[in-house]
Write an enzyme that holds these catalytic residues in place. Structure first.
Site, mmCIF file in Angstrom:
data_model
loop_
_atom_site.group_PDB
_atom_site.id
_atom_site.type_symbol
_atom_site.label_atom_id
_atom_site.label_comp_id
_atom_site.label_asym_id
_atom_site.label_seq_id
_atom_site.Cartn_x
_atom_site.Cartn_y
_atom_site.Cartn_z
ATOM 1 N N ASP A 1 -34.348 -19.315 18.798
ATOM 2 C CA ASP A 1 -34.395 -20.463 19.562
ATOM 3 C C ASP A 1 -34.401 -19.715 21.122
ATOM 4 O OD1 ASP A 1 -35.406 -22.594 21.721
ATOM 5 O OD2 ASP A 1 -34.776 -23.868 20.030
ATOM 6 N N SER B 1 -48.318 -12.424 34.627
ATOM 7 C CA SER B 1 -49.227 -12.389 35.080
ATOM 8 C C SER B 1 -49.384 -12.658 37.102
ATOM 9 C CB SER B 1 -50.855 -14.208 34.157
ATOM 10 O OG SER B 1 -50.232 -14.426 35.421
ATOM 11 N N TYR C 1 -46.048 -23.173 35.706
ATOM 12 C CA TYR C 1 -46.616 -21.776 35.512
ATOM 13 C C TYR C 1 -46.402 -21.207 36.287
ATOM 14 C CZ TYR C 1 -49.454 -17.934 33.446
ATOM 15 O OH TYR C 1 -50.554 -16.778 33.193
ATOM 16 N N LYS D 1 -44.111 -17.585 36.542
ATOM 17 C CA LYS D 1 -43.797 -16.651 36.765
ATOM 18 C C LYS D 1 -44.051 -15.717 37.646
ATOM 19 C CE LYS D 1 -46.609 -16.519 32.928
ATOM 20 N NZ LYS D 1 -46.540 -15.328 31.367
#
Length: 284
Positions: free
Chosen positions: A67, A150, A162, A166
């Site tokens: 983990d 991305s 998100y 990134k």
């Protein structure tokens, strides 16, 4: 000499594909993740299945339950690699806590606060794993640290959690490369395209009107792994350290096409975006 690699978050998706691709090039791959039984989080795939696929591809897959939000488990992972392999050549930071609510409609305040785990796990765990890897790589005078990223780091994509994840790992690659200069160790971030992962394929099937256009753009989940193998062998790798690299453009650089012989499109063409610029100013 057989390359020793660690691929985090490799039960499924990009991590699984990268691990298998590295295995196809003969690498020993430590496959990490939490999934040890099928069906976890409603998705197929386990670290044991990925490790077996790595071995079947021609390498040696070693499953390690980890983990990556637990620093002690990460430390134990690297201690195991140090004891068994005595080196590490490639670290692929891919672990991230992705949840289905990420794709739900509404503003970030209307979605579960748990989405913040993308930042806590994705960015922090990448820092921790890279810290351990560097402590092995720098003394050996070689190594490659990769962050899977991305174009969402430079444009809105599924919300601020998100995007912050990134953008954060792109910055980790840039700044780690500054500290790693002249050590023989390189750090890069790779913008992957739309991947033919279990999650995305399910989304396309469920909402073809919304996501169907992605079908022609898909990259196999193994694609980035082949790019990483080529990167590691590139004599000019040092010149690329610290950069955010578009995977589709790396494919053309190394002549790595999709199975149908075509190259995936670059985000420069599909989204009209480009990697962020890192200025040469250094403040210590």
């Amino acid at each position: 000499m057989t390359a020793i690699a660690i691929v985090t978050g490799a039960s499924r998706g990009a991590g699984r594909g990268i691990a298998i691709a590295l295995g196809s090039h003969g690498c020993t791959v430590y496959v990490t993740g939490r999934s040890q039984e099928r069906g976890r989080d409603g998705l197929p795939g386990t670290i044991h299945e990925t490790a077996a696929a790595v071995t079947q591809a021609g390498g040696r897959g070693i499953a390690v339950a980890c983990d990556h939000s637990d620093d002690d488990q990460v430390a134990a992972l690297f201690a195991q690699v140090a004891e068994e392999a005595d080196r590490i050549d490639i670290l692929v930071n891919n672990a991230c806590a992705i949840q289905d609510a990420l794709h739900a409609p509404g503003g970030f305040w209307e979605k579960p606060l748990a989405l913040s785990q993308m930042i806590e796990v994705g960015v922090r765990s990448s820092y921790v794993a890279s810290w351990h890897a560097a402590r092995m790589m720098v003394p050996q005078g070689s190594g490659l640290i990769v962050f899977t990223s991305s174009p969402g780091s430079v444009h809105y994509c599924m919300g601020p959690a998100y995007g912050a994840h990134k953008a954060g790992i792109d910055k980790l690659a840039a700044d780690m490369a500054v500290d790693l200069v002249d050590t023989g160790v390189s750090a890069v971030s790779i913008w992957m395209g739309a991947l033919a992962s279990e999650r995305l394929l399910a989304m396309i099937a469920a909402q073809p009107d919304k996501y169907g256009h992605l079908t022609a753009m898909l990259e196999p989940t193994e694609y980035t792994g082949h790019l990483i193998h080529a990167l590691q062998a590139d004599p000019d790798l040092r010149d690329l350290s610290g950069q955010v690299l578009i995977g589709a453009e790396l494919g053309r650089r190394y002549g790595i096409a999709r199975p149908d012989g075509t190259f995936p499109p670059s985000a420069r063409d599909t989204h009209r975006v480009e990697p962020p610029r890192q200025f040469p100013v250094i403040v210590r």
